[in-house]
Design a protein around this motif. Structure first.
Motif, PDB file in Angstrom:
ATOM      1  N   GLY C   6       0.808  -1.214   0.000  1.00 15.83           N
ATOM      2  CA  GLY C   6       0.000   0.000   0.000  1.00 15.83           C
ATOM      3  C   GLY C   6       0.837   1.257   0.000  1.00 15.83           C
ATOM      4  N   ASN C   7       0.406   2.225  -0.807  1.00 12.56           N
ATOM      5  CA  ASN C   7       1.108   3.507  -0.884  1.00 12.56           C
ATOM      6  C   ASN C   7       0.706   4.433   0.247  1.00 12.56           C
ATOM      7  OD1 ASN C   7       2.837   3.696  -3.209  1.00 12.56           O
ATOM      8  ND2 ASN C   7       1.002   3.363  -4.436  1.00 12.56           N
ATOM      9  N   SER C   8      -0.578   4.584   0.473  1.00  9.78           N
ATOM     10  CA  SER C   8      -1.083   5.558   1.438  1.00  9.78           C
ATOM     11  C   SER C   8      -1.609   4.862   2.688  1.00  9.78           C
ATOM     12  CB  SER C   8      -2.211   6.380   0.794  1.00  9.78           C
ATOM     13  OG  SER C   8      -1.746   6.999  -0.382  1.00  9.78           O
ATOM     14  N   ILE C   9      -2.370   3.822   2.473  1.00 11.14           N
ATOM     15  CA  ILE C   9      -2.809   2.957   3.566  1.00 11.14           C
ATOM     16  C   ILE C   9      -2.008   1.688   3.404  1.00 11.14           C
ATOM     17  CG2 ILE C   9      -4.750   1.673   4.539  1.00 11.14           C
ATOM     18  CD1 ILE C   9      -6.612   3.794   3.463  1.00 11.14           C
ATOM     19  N   SER C  10      -1.224   1.339   4.403  1.00 11.89           N
ATOM     20  CA  SER C  10      -0.307   0.223   4.164  1.00 11.89           C
ATOM     21  C   SER C  10      -0.360  -0.810   5.278  1.00 11.89           C
ATOM     22  CB  SER C  10       1.116   0.746   3.990  1.00 11.89           C
ATOM     23  OG  SER C  10       1.531   1.423   5.143  1.00 11.89           O
ATOM     24  N   LEU C  11      -0.234  -2.038   4.862  1.00  8.57           N
ATOM     25  CA  LEU C  11      -0.360  -3.178   5.764  1.00  8.57           C
ATOM     26  C   LEU C  11       0.955  -3.947   5.819  1.00  8.57           C
ATOM     27  CD1 LEU C  11      -2.170  -5.113   7.432  1.00  8.57           C
ATOM     28  CD2 LEU C  11      -2.623  -6.326   5.298  1.00  8.57           C
ATOM     29  N   THR C  12       1.360  -4.275   7.033  1.00  9.25           N
ATOM     30  CA  THR C  12       2.518  -5.131   7.254  1.00  9.25           C
ATOM     31  C   THR C  12       2.054  -6.340   8.053  1.00  9.25           C
ATOM     32  OG1 THR C  12       3.932  -3.174   7.338  1.00  9.25           O
ATOM     33  CG2 THR C  12       4.846  -5.196   8.244  1.00  9.25           C
ATOM     34  N   LEU C  13       2.375  -7.514   7.557  1.00  6.53           N
ATOM     35  CA  LEU C  13       1.986  -8.753   8.236  1.00  6.53           C
ATOM     36  C   LEU C  13       3.213  -9.424   8.827  1.00  6.53           C
ATOM     37  CD1 LEU C  13      -0.482 -10.323   5.659  1.00  6.53           C
ATOM     38  CD2 LEU C  13      -1.065  -9.264   7.837  1.00  6.53           C
ATOM     39  N   PHE C  14       3.038 -10.088   9.936  1.00 13.84           N
ATOM     40  CA  PHE C  14       4.175 -10.800  10.536  1.00 13.84           C
ATOM     41  C   PHE C  14       3.685 -12.055  11.245  1.00 13.84           C
ATOM     42  CE2 PHE C  14       2.784  -7.521  13.550  1.00 13.84           C
ATOM     43  CZ  PHE C  14       2.587  -8.243  14.721  1.00 13.84           C
ATOM     44  N   ILE C  22       0.930 -14.165  15.618  1.00 19.53           N
ATOM     45  CA  ILE C  22       0.910 -13.528  14.316  1.00 19.53           C
ATOM     46  C   ILE C  22       0.238 -12.172  14.504  1.00 19.53           C
ATOM     47  CG2 ILE C  22       0.814 -15.678  12.983  1.00 19.53           C
ATOM     48  CD1 ILE C  22      -2.292 -14.791  12.668  1.00 19.53           C
ATOM     49  N   GLY C  23       0.402 -11.303  13.504  1.00 22.27           N
ATOM     50  CA  GLY C  23      -0.204  -9.991  13.674  1.00 22.27           C
ATOM     51  C   GLY C  23      -0.102  -9.149  12.425  1.00 22.27           C
ATOM     52  N   ALA C  24      -0.633  -7.942  12.549  1.00 20.74           N
ATOM     53  CA  ALA C  24      -0.679  -7.022  11.423  1.00 20.74           C
ATOM     54  C   ALA C  24      -0.614  -5.594  11.935  1.00 20.74           C
ATOM     55  CB  ALA C  24      -1.979  -7.221  10.648  1.00 20.74           C
ATOM     56  N   VAL C  25       0.062  -4.747  11.165  1.00 22.15           N
ATOM     57  CA  VAL C  25       0.078  -3.308  11.444  1.00 22.15           C
ATOM     58  C   VAL C  25      -0.510  -2.603  10.229  1.00 22.15           C
ATOM     59  CG1 VAL C  25       1.444  -1.327  12.170  1.00 22.15           C
ATOM     60  CG2 VAL C  25       2.272  -3.630  12.655  1.00 22.15           C
ATOM     61  N   LEU C  26      -1.493  -1.765  10.498  1.00 20.39           N
ATOM     62  CA  LEU C  26      -2.135  -1.022   9.413  1.00 20.39           C
ATOM     63  C   LEU C  26      -1.827   0.455   9.625  1.00 20.39           C
ATOM     64  CD1 LEU C  26      -4.050  -1.442   6.997  1.00 20.39           C
ATOM     65  CD2 LEU C  26      -5.959  -1.184   8.560  1.00 20.39           C
ATOM     66  N   GLY C  27      -1.092   1.044   8.689  1.00 21.89           N
ATOM     67  CA  GLY C  27      -0.736   2.462   8.803  1.00 21.89           C
ATOM     68  C   GLY C  27      -1.538   3.294   7.816  1.00 21.89           C
ATOM     69  N   GLY C  28      -1.639   4.558   8.073  1.00 20.11           N
ATOM     70  CA  GLY C  28      -2.318   5.452   7.137  1.00 20.11           C
ATOM     71  C   GLY C  28      -3.824   5.435   7.242  1.00 20.11           C
ATOM     72  N   LEU C  29      -4.321   4.765   8.254  1.00 15.55           N
ATOM     73  CA  LEU C  29      -5.766   4.716   8.466  1.00 15.55           C
ATOM     74  C   LEU C  29      -6.222   6.069   9.007  1.00 15.55           C
ATOM     75  CD1 LEU C  29      -7.743   2.427   8.120  1.00 15.55           C
ATOM     76  CD2 LEU C  29      -7.408   1.822  10.493  1.00 15.55           C
ATOM     77  N   ALA C  30      -7.345   6.548   8.529  1.00 16.81           N
ATOM     78  CA  ALA C  30      -7.888   7.818   9.017  1.00 16.81           C
ATOM     79  C   ALA C  30      -8.265   7.707  10.487  1.00 16.81           C
ATOM     80  CB  ALA C  30      -9.102   8.201   8.186  1.00 16.81           C
ATOM     81  N   PRO C  31      -8.236   8.820  11.209  1.00 18.05           N
ATOM     82  CA  PRO C  31      -8.732   8.803  12.584  1.00 18.05           C
ATOM     83  C   PRO C  31     -10.253   8.797  12.594  1.00 18.05           C
ATOM     84  CG  PRO C  31      -8.011  11.008  11.989  1.00 18.05           C
ATOM     85  CD  PRO C  31      -7.684  10.120  10.823  1.00 18.05           C
ATOM     86  N   GLY C  32     -10.819   8.302  13.698  1.00 19.43           N
ATOM     87  CA  GLY C  32     -12.265   8.397  13.908  1.00 19.43           C
ATOM     88  C   GLY C  32     -13.090   7.275  13.316  1.00 19.43           C
ATOM     89  N   ILE C  33     -12.443   6.249  12.796  1.00 19.49           N
ATOM     90  CA  ILE C  33     -13.196   5.101  12.270  1.00 19.49           C
ATOM     91  C   ILE C  33     -13.606   4.198  13.427  1.00 19.49           C
ATOM     92  CG2 ILE C  33     -13.012   2.991  10.875  1.00 19.49           C
ATOM     93  CD1 ILE C  33     -11.077   4.539   9.050  1.00 19.49           C
TER      94      ILE C  33
END
Lengths: 363, 363, 363, 363
Positions: C6-14, C22-33
């Motif tokens: 992802g360019n703007s909203i990006s996911l990293t899995l590990f 196991i887990g995931a980091v989601l960056g670029g998510l808007a606030p308030g969801i």
């Protein structure tokens, strides 16, 4: 909204000061790199607050490697380190939630996140997040060392006191990397500590300049445009809280010199090309020249002070006076040092991976 | 080997000093942005050498927009500008091909490209490539201006002479952007020019500090980690030839201050949150706070000087003495100014596009 | 070695199957969801094995949101979800460590990671990692839904049995999203289940085709080159284990048609531009045309079967016969459905963020 | 709005059908790669329309390498190729500017670019842009060949006629790469040509399936998540106009098989690990297994046909009937073949650069 850094070796940081945990995921790491738990712990200890010159908040920084390491070595798949938060005092923060602490990110976080940010203890802006960076940085530092690349920093100046200059880089760095308060001249170090304590006693804080050297980089690393060594390193370094300036070599300190003084003359020593001086900090045209890569970071005085300050309540839109209480650092430069080393290791590893490939670091 | 900068709006630069042409491709630009050919030309003219204080190599910088513009406006597809090279003197360079000019990238290019680099006139490392950057930067500067965001720089110091400080930012920038030699105090400007000429007469060169302000950015732009305003801007700025240091606000200039002095107090003026001082350069926690974003770049003295210098022949592995001849700048700081404005426009536009989307700039 | 998408909203899995978590980091998510814990759980339940047609390994998938959510809503800073591993049977795997299971990644992991990979239970290649993807994908699915964008899939064919075609997309998707075994024609669903059970009884496995529709995307999303809707979606989709083919609209199924048959004619309905057919799957020139974006994924038969297979011991370099024991899925297509929806939500959210900015999703 | 592809080796395309020129910039290319002008020309010739089965628009495709090549070899700095447009008939297009050609990007471009797009001849969406891709792709194809990696495609089916299957890959590819109309069975090729001519005579068009093989890739290339071999290749392939489906190995063609049939058994031949079948197309878990990487692309029938079609005038919001005139291809599959090879070379080179570094390709 990129919270990930690096093209080939990439780091993602997460966590808030008073959330469940902070952590880091490091992708693109070569397989087979030894993970030295004791070294990670010792690096985390150097970042942790200690003694009179640091905040009284102290956490064990018990970390857990939840992925990417198997039988003591990296697997090559994403390496994740989690550090649970344990010493939060959440009640401390709610009352002053919308009073912008000058020099801090309270107001900018509000402007960006529209009030949804976790404001407790600085949330994601807390210096605590750097612990995760230091943990994974330790692994990169170890791996680079096996490749002959060493990184070290000293407090070049703090509260008006200047340290000695680097002499024998390799020897100096070896020594600095064992120290809690990294200075080359121990008397100057004592004077710095005394100045920090004096500021603390006055409810105030101090800043300074860190000087970092990266040894062992071959000539030819970096790109002419955009991914210059300076550009990649500074991009990473400006993430370190309180760093407001980055220069390579002498830069701001020699702006009044002439070209004949600033240019670094080349000579040959043992068949190797070297320069007599290193005003360019080991980089020409964005690319390493084989000399130590040397840079200085300006660390602003810690913004948390105990003096009354004029500010605003950004939710009420009113002016206010703020008097901070609680646990704060009168200086963070001695702790920031380890963070700078860690983030520099990341930038350097990524620059090398671009040229030599991601496998290289583990070979 | 990334020669592309930007996540959403991205720039790719290409070309060598003595190749067929230099150029730039700008992707992610919104459709419907007016392209002001006269403004592009006037910006290119400010970058071009002129008068006694610049190199005698002068090219018309005739540019050609080969894609991405239709009926005077951007289409939204990649915009490409080509500037043919016309005034090359290729014979000047072949004899000294393997003599590393101190402070230049000759040796680092050789180390990186294994001798396959086009060495004529600095090749891809030539300052000439910045013309393409200025050309596309002009379009971004115009587009940002329509959004109320203006960028301007002055020569804060040069050859030991200091300019006045910014006063009324908007007025100052308006004035600076019409000048060839951008200073706020014209007497200081004359003194700088005289110092440059004196250095030139001595076969030497000078450097200085540029100070740039970006006005009109809303609070809340930038990321807490990695894509901080400082990180993104510095990443781009360090590509500008001769820039060796970047600081936001006062940084290196106030490292000996206390937190109580460095912190910028908030107040309210006409319902807007402002700070009384701007030591942090308009950025807290990596994110804009609504004040002008102000930064300073250290520009090292131009490395091309006419004095004899010790160096090496990196192909023969021998020491040598170098005496440059030909056309060189005794100072580039007055020309670098436009390049800094251009690359800053790129970084700022990309930061805004991340938050507001790529369409926003053309709306 | 990019494990981030992802360019703007990006996911990293590990994470690895038998590691700590196991887990995931989601960056670029808007606030308030809003973060709907029950919906995350229900999605995870759909991914989990169940009944006779799935593996007997069953874990509660107890997840923990460790960052990025505060008071039930996203903060805008990286959101991390951790799912601890609890039901590992590590002893099952050591004996067959170097016997390459045909169709699996054992040998390719060994070739890539030089033997340092965590081989237990497939390690990082385990389908279990998709649980983390589903967890964060649920948040994106909910956020997109509030924007009028809905995603749903059905099992178009499995083990030779074909489902009915989509009719009323909105109604069909609503129904499918409540089902564990997502088919439009329940009789065909029964036939598929019977075929899966028959294959399981024979120690064998089956595959099929998933068909997914994304409704509500405006016309004009996607890029003409490289970041086409098809390119971005397929890039993400091919990460889903067992997916070996992706097509938009009818593609492979209508290669023998004529242009006059394949072209989708435009018409106007209620002032909106529509097409009479949708052979192009809602995308022309890489960009959405306002019709449902429809694509099909070929899911190969699960590689874990209980029949004896010829293989090699890649550490000994010898041929061998492999007879798998333990817990395996005779089909994963019904579980892969939720993974496909999740990863599609990520790709779609990122495409929209490019155009409208990262804030848009939370507004 | 990313028009750049690739992490380490990256390509940016620009240009419109009726603008001044189209072109490509290739960054991250290793220095020292020989640039074979004749091979570039021969590849461009294969992409160019020819004979009865192609459009009558014919341009010489005279290209110019304006940067990145010096003395016949790559310099390592960005390589730029420009192809001027010379045979535009701009007047042909203005009258039908807002009539959406079914299957084309006219309407989606309008929706995306708000009417600012250069609509003449398809603008940036024109297949003509692929000439620039083929030109730079030729250099990558040559460089990969020196590393033992060869790429070749044949028309697996066209207009209902099927070609023979690959036999001896190396021999077949050698032969295919010399052909204008790439089939393994020349009789089937004649039948395809006849079918194309028949469709053309009827004012209609046909599509088909391309099958491509990449030989010589070592086992261990690609990533388990996101940058899988399939994900990276498909991302690039879906940019090729008219490609609507991509599958690796047998995928859609064997969805009704059992795991025991689909799994590729391993065996050892001359100490190398191989598989008896290659239903997985040389990729397991996203990573190469050392077998040929084989994939198939569905090429939809060319949307430009001469039959009357129902459509809309998207500026007037009215329904309309469209009758195309002018120069169009009744089939593009035989020309798309070279574009597929080129873009595959880019994706493969980038995957290799990630693992082995950018220098590797030139060594």
């Amino acid at each position: 909204m990129k919270n990930t850094f690096g093209n080939s070796i990439s780091l993602t940081l997460f966590g808030e000061s008073h959330g469940e945990a902070i952590g880091a995921v490091l992708g693109g790491l070569a397989p087979g790199i030894e993970v030295d738990i004791d070294f990670i712990r010792s690096q985390l200890d150097k970042r942790r607050p200690a003694g009179k010159i640091s905040t009284a908040r102290r956490e064990a920084d018990e970390f857990s490697i939840v992925s990417g390491v198997f039988e003591g070595k990296t697997t090559g798949t994403p390496l994740t380190i989690i550090i649970p938060n344990t010493a939060q005092h959440s009640k401390d923060y709610s009352a002053t939630r919308s009073l912008a602490r000058p020099g801090h990110a309270d107001y900018t976080a509000y402007a960006k996140y529209h009030g949804y940010e976790d404001y407790r203890g600085g949330g994601h802006f807390s210096g605590r997040v750097t612990a995760a960076l230091v943990a994974v940085g330790s692994i990169l530092i170890s791996a680079l060392k096996k490749k002959g690349i060493v990184i070290g920093s000293h407090i070049l100046s703090c509260a008006g006191v200047s340290d000695a200059a680097f002499g024998d880089f390799a020897k100096d760095i070896k020594q600095l990397n064992d120290m809690d308060f990294a200075v080359l001249d121990s008397e100057k170090g004592e004077a710095m500590r005394a100045a920090i304590e004096a500021a603390a006693a006055d409810g105030d804080s101090v800043g300074g300049v860190l000087e970092t050297a990266v040894l062992g980089l071959p000539a030819g690393v970096g790109e002419p445009w955009f991914d210059t060594v300076e550009g990649v390193l500074s991009h990473a370094l400006f993430s370190v809280p309180a760093i407001k300036g980055v220069q390579f070599g002498d830069a701001f300190d020699m702006v009044n010199s002439k070209g004949s003084e600033y240019n670094d003359s080349y000579y040959i020593s043992d068949k190797e090309i070297k320069t007599t001086t290193n005003h360019n900090g080991g980089v020409n045209g964005g690319i390493t020249n084989g000399m130590p890569v040397v840079f200085r970071c300006a660390v602003k005085p810690t913004p948390s002070i105990f003096k009354a300050q004029n500010t605003v309540d950004f939710m009420k839109g009113e002016e206010a006076v703020l008097e901070l209480k609680g646990r704060h650092d009168p200086a963070i430069i001695h702790r920031a040092r380890i963070v700078v080393d860690s983030v520099s290791a990341l930038a350097v590893a990524d620059l090398l991976a671009m040229r030599y490939g991601t496998d290289w670091l583990g070979e």
